[in-house]
Motif scaffolding. Structure first.
Motif, short mmCIF file in Angstrom:
data_model
loop_
_atom_site.label_atom_id
_atom_site.label_comp_id
_atom_site.label_asym_id
_atom_site.label_seq_id
_atom_site.Cartn_x
_atom_site.Cartn_y
_atom_site.Cartn_z
N VAL A 9 0.85 -1.19 0.00
CA VAL A 9 0.00 0.00 0.00
C VAL A 9 0.89 1.24 0.00
O VAL A 9 1.80 1.36 0.82
CB VAL A 9 -0.94 0.02 1.24
CG1 VAL A 9 -1.77 1.29 1.25
CG2 VAL A 9 -1.83 -1.21 1.23
N ALA A 11 0.87 5.55 -0.02
CA ALA A 11 0.09 6.75 0.26
C ALA A 11 0.96 7.94 -0.10
O ALA A 11 2.18 7.87 -0.03
CB ALA A 11 -0.30 6.79 1.73
N THR A 13 1.44 12.29 0.26
CA THR A 13 1.04 13.51 0.95
C THR A 13 2.07 14.59 0.68
O THR A 13 3.25 14.31 0.47
CB THR A 13 0.89 13.29 2.47
OG1 THR A 13 0.48 14.53 3.07
CG2 THR A 13 2.18 12.82 3.11
N VAL A 19 1.42 13.62 9.35
CA VAL A 19 0.94 12.25 9.49
C VAL A 19 1.24 11.78 10.90
O VAL A 19 2.38 11.85 11.36
CB VAL A 19 1.60 11.33 8.44
CG1 VAL A 19 1.16 9.88 8.64
CG2 VAL A 19 1.25 11.79 7.03
N PHE A 29 2.98 2.56 7.50
CA PHE A 29 3.61 3.44 6.51
C PHE A 29 4.98 3.83 7.05
O PHE A 29 5.22 4.96 7.47
CB PHE A 29 2.74 4.67 6.24
CG PHE A 29 1.46 4.35 5.54
CD1 PHE A 29 1.46 4.04 4.20
CD2 PHE A 29 0.26 4.33 6.23
CE1 PHE A 29 0.27 3.73 3.54
CE2 PHE A 29 -0.92 4.02 5.59
CZ PHE A 29 -0.91 3.71 4.24
#
Length: 150
Positions: A9, A11, A13, A19, A29
């Protein structure tokens, strides 16, 4: 379990410092990758792609523009090509025929397109400088030093 064994996965930003630390724990993450603005080779490719369908594209010499567009993002480079095309469109409307985009069009608009990454880099610099406890901003720090913005 086994169903998620080969799942990766990602992500993205623009504010990794916002975060929550619980998300960044090992197994979640836990890897942070810094993606800088396009380098010279990438800018060359982006400028070629964004200008290839413009009238007169075959006669454009984009290499000087590649050198002058450091720190521009892909979106910034697209905007630069669009603004140059708008100048040719204005000439086309005035003359009643398709006018090519010329190097002078790019030169005329080059100063009006500013890097949309600069504000982010200024903010990121503060986080790299003052909040790099675990070394998660080491790549960013190295990049800022490379571009002499540290």
């Amino acid at each position: 379990g086994r169903k998620n064994r080969d799942v990766l996965v990602f992500a993205a930003t623009n504010a990794p410092w916002s975060v929550d630390a619980a998300f960044r724990r090992p197994g979640r993450f836990d890897h942070v990758l810094f993606v800088p603005p396009p380098d010279e080779e990438a800018r060359r490719e982006l400028l070629n792609r964004h200008s290839e369908k413009l009238p007169g594209a075959a006669g454009l010499e984009l290499e000087p523009l590649v050198k002058k567009t450091e720190l521009l993002t892909g979106a910034d480079l697209r905007a630069l090509c669009e603004r140059a095309a708008e100048r040719a469109l204005e000439r086309s409307l005035a003359s009643g025929q398709v006018e090519p985009v010329r190097p002078a069009d790019f030169q005329a608009v080059a100063g009006s397109v500013k890097s949309s990454a600069l504000e982010w880099l200024a903010t990121a610099r503060n986080h790299a400088r003052y909040a790099n406890v675990a070394g998660q901003y080491d790549e960013l720090e190295a990049y800022l030093k490379k571009i002499k913005r540290w």
